[in-house]
Design a protein around this motif. Structure first.
Motif, mmCIF file in Angstrom:
data_model
loop_
_atom_site.group_PDB
_atom_site.id
_atom_site.type_symbol
_atom_site.label_atom_id
_atom_site.label_comp_id
_atom_site.label_asym_id
_atom_site.label_seq_id
_atom_site.Cartn_x
_atom_site.Cartn_y
_atom_site.Cartn_z
ATOM 1 N N ASP A 145 0.828 -1.205 0.000
ATOM 2 C CA ASP A 145 0.000 0.000 0.000
ATOM 3 C C ASP A 145 0.860 1.252 0.000
ATOM 4 O OD1 ASP A 145 -2.220 -1.622 0.061
ATOM 5 O OD2 ASP A 145 -2.601 -1.355 2.215
ATOM 6 N N ASN A 205 2.403 1.702 -3.465
ATOM 7 C CA ASN A 205 1.417 2.193 -4.420
ATOM 8 C C ASN A 205 1.134 3.671 -4.212
ATOM 9 O OD1 ASN A 205 1.070 -0.321 -5.658
ATOM 10 N ND2 ASN A 205 -0.492 -0.951 -4.190
ATOM 11 N N GLY A 206 1.221 4.122 -2.969
ATOM 12 C CA GLY A 206 0.958 5.518 -2.675
ATOM 13 C C GLY A 206 2.124 6.444 -2.957
ATOM 14 N N GLY A 238 3.667 6.720 -5.731
ATOM 15 C CA GLY A 238 3.705 7.082 -7.153
ATOM 16 C C GLY A 238 4.192 5.922 -7.990
ATOM 17 N N ALA A 295 3.875 2.780 -10.356
ATOM 18 C CA ALA A 295 2.890 1.736 -10.631
ATOM 19 C C ALA A 295 2.018 1.480 -9.414
ATOM 20 C CB ALA A 295 3.614 0.451 -11.035
ATOM 21 N N ASP A 296 0.702 1.609 -9.598
ATOM 22 C CA ASP A 296 -0.248 1.282 -8.547
ATOM 23 C C ASP A 296 -0.912 -0.033 -8.929
ATOM 24 O OD1 ASP A 296 -2.173 1.026 -6.652
ATOM 25 O OD2 ASP A 296 -3.057 3.012 -6.915
ATOM 26 N N GLY A 324 -2.210 -2.159 -6.698
ATOM 27 C CA GLY A 324 -3.043 -2.712 -5.642
ATOM 28 C C GLY A 324 -2.237 -3.730 -4.863
ATOM 29 N N ARG A 325 -2.871 -4.831 -4.501
ATOM 30 C CA ARG A 325 -2.162 -5.913 -3.831
ATOM 31 C C ARG A 325 -2.091 -7.127 -4.746
ATOM 32 N NH1 ARG A 325 -3.626 -5.885 2.657
ATOM 33 N NH2 ARG A 325 -3.138 -3.670 3.012
ATOM 34 N N HIS A 348 7.573 -5.687 -5.657
ATOM 35 C CA HIS A 348 6.876 -4.586 -6.320
ATOM 36 C C HIS A 348 7.799 -3.942 -7.365
ATOM 37 C CE1 HIS A 348 4.643 -0.821 -6.859
ATOM 38 N NE2 HIS A 348 3.633 -1.369 -6.195
ATOM 39 N N GLU A 405 8.108 -0.979 -8.312
ATOM 40 C CA GLU A 405 8.601 0.333 -7.892
ATOM 41 C C GLU A 405 9.193 0.269 -6.481
ATOM 42 O OE1 GLU A 405 8.662 2.953 -9.798
ATOM 43 O OE2 GLU A 405 7.500 2.173 -11.484
ATOM 44 N N ARG A 444 11.352 2.880 -4.508
ATOM 45 C CA ARG A 444 10.779 4.089 -3.908
ATOM 46 C C ARG A 444 10.685 3.978 -2.379
ATOM 47 N NH1 ARG A 444 8.250 7.448 -7.693
ATOM 48 N NH2 ARG A 444 8.082 6.545 -9.784
#
Length: 315
Positions: free
Chosen positions: A76, A79-80, A82, A84-85, A87-88, A124, A126, A129
């Motif tokens: 989460d 995803n927040g 920035g 690629a979002d 989800g799970r 993930h 991303e 980040r």
């Protein structure tokens, strides 16, 4: 190209930790060469959990399993941040090989939390980040204090604190040989140990601990002898208050220290950490007595890392 989850499983090795080290309450932590291994893979659906060793009894907790919960929170956060979002993930397969004793003051929950965060940022797309500072913030938020999660992330000896920018830590390379963890059979919940602490402490005790904590950093950084370590590990803030919850551990610490051996309660206890070798502990059988599992350990120079083909890769 569409960003997607990592296709291969991620294997994370996370070290045990010992917090406080006597006077460094909620601030000092040491990474130790006793490891949990956590393998996580993204699957097409469902949740499968396998636990070997410590904590096998909680393998059926599903989404409430600590590592699964941490993975979700880390995804989460990513995803927040920035990019690629996603989800799970549609599904997860989790396999844990746990060697760190649970509820003994050796950072088993911190190892689980940090392992989950490190695995999440490798699964993930991303994951970069979620840098070390953000990882420490998330781990501290979940654990409640940074003294164990900091050395689990960074390795070595850490000084952790919480300021205006949130939790932060500094890593040091201690000049310290073997240490020994004396682990009893009984467990002790951290919440119970913390519940025994008083709301206030005398000014003299606070001043004494501040001086001893500073001396301990110098002793560990410069490789000073056991006579200095004995004085540097003296505590007046928490160990005596927690003694009723672990009388055998408190008595053992007192016996060892009376013999000139630097011994402290590891974290919230009831494990006793001794700044000496296992061979030296064996020579003090009368002081140690029966009922203790003796673990000779070293300082882990590296924090939680991803394993690839037998090699370690920092997250």
């Amino acid at each position: 190209m569409t960003a997607s989850w990592a296709s291969a499983p991620v294997l994370v090795r996370a070290p045990a930790t010992s917090a406080n080290l006597g006077p460094g309450f909620d601030s000092l932590g040491l990474a130790l060469t006793l490891y949990d291994e956590v393998e996580v893979a993204v699957t097409g659906g469902g949740l499968a959990i396998e636990v070997e060793g410590e904590g096998a009894e909680v393998a059926d907790r599903g989404e409430r399993h600590l590592i699964v919960s941490v993975l979700g929170r880390a995804f989460d956060m990513l995803n927040g941040l920035g990019g690629a979002d996603l989800g799970r993930p549609p599904g997860l397969r989790l396999r844990c090989v746990n060697r760190i004793p649970h509820s003994r003051g050796l950072g088993s929950s911190s190892a689980a939390i940090v392992a989950g965060i490190v695995a999440a940022r490798h699964l993930h797309p991303e994951g970069h980040r979620l840098d070390d500072a953000a990882a420490l913030r998330l781990a501290t938020e979940i654990e409640g204090h940074p003294d164990n999660v900091a050395p689990c992330l960074a390795g070595g000896l850490t000084i952790a604190w919480t300021g205006a920018q949130g939790p932060r830590s500094v890593r040091l390379d201690p000049k310290l040989g073997e240490v020994t963890a004396l682990v009893p059979e009984q467990r002790l919940a951290t919440e119970r140990a913390r519940g025994l602490l008083p709301e206030t402490v005398p000014h003299g005790d606070a001043a004494a601990n501040a001086g001893r904590a500073a001396l301990l950093i110098a002793a560990l950084s410069q490789g000073l002898g056991q006579d200095v370590l004995l004085e540097a590990t003296e505590d007046r803030l928490h160990q005596d208050h927690r003694a009723p919850a672990m009388p055998e551990s408190a008595e053992l610490v007192a016996r060892l220290r009376a013999k000139g051996v630097p011994a402290v309660i590891s974290g919230a206890g009831p494990t006793v950490l001794v700044f000496t070798t296992a061979a030296q502990v064996d020579s003090m059988c009368a002081e140690v007595g029966n009922g203790w599992h003796i673990h000779p350990l070293n300082v882990a120079p590296q924090g939680a890392c991803v394993r690839h083909g037998g090699s370690s890769v920092r997250p």
